[in-house]
Design an enzyme around this catalytic site. Structure first.
Site, PDB file in Angstrom:
ATOM      1  CB  ALA A 257      -1.031  -0.019   1.265  1.00 57.91           C
ATOM      2  CB  CYS A 258       1.735   4.049  -1.488  1.00 59.89           C
ATOM      3  SG  CYS A 258       3.245   2.846  -1.543  1.00 59.89           S
ATOM      4  CB  THR A 259      -1.728   7.430   0.765  1.00 56.17           C
ATOM      5  OG1 THR A 259      -2.258   6.148   1.501  1.00 56.17           O
ATOM      6  CG2 THR A 259      -2.853   8.324   0.434  1.00 56.17           C
TER       7      THR A 259
ATOM      8  CB  THR B 229       2.633   6.908   2.774  1.00 52.47           C
ATOM      9  OG1 THR B 229       1.425   6.155   2.082  1.00 52.47           O
ATOM     10  CG2 THR B 229       1.905   7.951   3.489  1.00 52.47           C
TER      11      THR B 229
ATOM     12  NE  ARG C  77      -3.490   2.258   3.243  1.00 55.17           N
ATOM     13  CZ  ARG C  77      -3.595   2.555   1.942  1.00 55.17           C
ATOM     14  NH1 ARG C  77      -3.000   3.499   1.274  1.00 55.17           N
ATOM     15  NH2 ARG C  77      -3.485   1.227   1.441  1.00 55.17           N
TER      16      ARG C  77
END
Length: 352
Positions: free
Chosen positions: A29-31, A47, A240
């Protein structure tokens, strides 16, 4: 102030179905959050969430560098018709495993971010089109494009090819933005490139695909935000996405760069994955680092989660003329703090 009803937010009656679908696949995951209407500067944050170190190195790459898009480190990924190019623009990036670029900006104010997407499918190899291994996708655009428009035009000339490192396949999608505030999200689904282009596309996480994210958008109404507004708080990409969209919509107008970067990093921290947090069937992973970029002034901010300090570098302070040395900085140093532009050292050889 943004129209909250138009913000991309991932939460709806489809929530349970989406979680069920993604539970069957290991997902990292990342945002990414873009703030392009604050009246001061175009800033963006992201992130990097991963179950191990991606071996990040802050790297300044000058103009005039010869690239081979077919190599993943010492491995030849694209055997037939690999893309070959010479960089037109200098850039400041964070490398990943020494094989490519996960995040960064160039001297013209174009920046981008690779994020994980389970559904990625680059399609079968077409040797008639120059191939670029996925770890160099972002670097190819930073090397050759001054804007989102130019980057999208370049995508018509190449084919992105799957690669892997440390046992992880590069099933990634890409967010790009420029100093004008323009934005685009690029995904390969079933072998086809899908592009969402426009300043309104500010938030991106991982699964589901961006089309599905936008469909979920219509089911939300955050027109009256308050401390009682219910927000999902877990670490999956649906939760998120919703939190990032909500908080980015209510950011106060910044008075200076310090406030703008603080605001974007505050959202990045809110959607970060704490140490020890379980994630689907993949096990435990956490946010490795966070970045923020001031595209207007070409400054790059970096925060390693195992270090208490935010560091930054000013791309304007580096020599980018052809023949200039590649400059490196290992951010895994607890003594680093503040402006570290003068802490970089010349590389003995280019990272890729």
């Amino acid at each position: 102030m943004l129209n909250l009803k138009l913000l991309p937010v991932c939460y709806s009656l489809l929530f349970s179905a989406l979680i069920f679908a993604t539970l069957t696949q290991p997902t990292e995951a990342c945002t990414r959050v873009l703030w392009n209407d604050n009246g001061l500067a175009v800033v963006v944050g992201r992130t990097m969430d991963w179950p191990e170190s991606t071996e990040p190195v802050l790297t300044v790459l000058p103009r005039g560098m010869a690239r081979d898009g077919g190599r993943t480190g010492d491995t030849v990924t694209v055997k037939d018709n690999p893309a070959q190019w010479t960089s037109k623009y200098g850039s400041l990036v964070t490398t990943i495993y020494g094989i490519g670029t996960a995040d960064g900006l160039n001297e013209k104010g174009l920046s981008g971010h690779l994020l994980y997407l389970n559904a990625t499918d680059f399609g079968p190899r077409d040797p008639k089109r120059p191939g670029v291994q996925a770890g160099l996708w972002l670097q190819y655009l930073l090397d050759n494009a001054a804007s989102v428009e130019e980057a999208l035009a370049l995508m018509e000339q190449i084919q992105i090819v799957m690669t892997e490192a440390q046992g992880h396949k590069a099933t990634v999608h890409l967010a790009i933005e420029d100093a004008s505030g323009d934005s685009a999200v690029l995904e390969f689904i079933d072998g086809k490139l899908l592009v969402h282009h426009g300043k309104q596309y500010r938030v991106m996480t991982n699964d589901p695909t961006y089309d599905e994210q936008l469909a979920l958008l219509k089911k939300q109404d955050y027109s009256n935000p308050s401390s009682d507004t219910p927000l999902p708080g877990n670490v999956n990409p649906v939760d998120r996405f919703q939190r990032a969209s909500y908080y980015s919509a209510i950011l106060p107008k910044p008075a200076n760069e310090r406030e703008a970067i603080a605001a974007i990093l505050a959202i990045a921290r809110n959607v970060s994955v704490p140490f020890g947090a379980p994630y689907k069937g993949f096990g435990i992973y956490n946010t490795e680092y966070r970045t923020a970029i001031n595209l207007t002034d070409r400054r790059y901010f970096f925060e390693l989660t195992t270090s208490p300090n935010v560091i930054w570098a000013d791309l304007n302070n580096f020599e980018l003329a052809p023949g200039s040395p590649v400059m490196l900085l290992d951010p895994d140093n607890i003594a680093l703090s503040g402006d570290v532009s003068d802490k970089f050292h010349a590389a003995s050889k280019p990272p890729f």
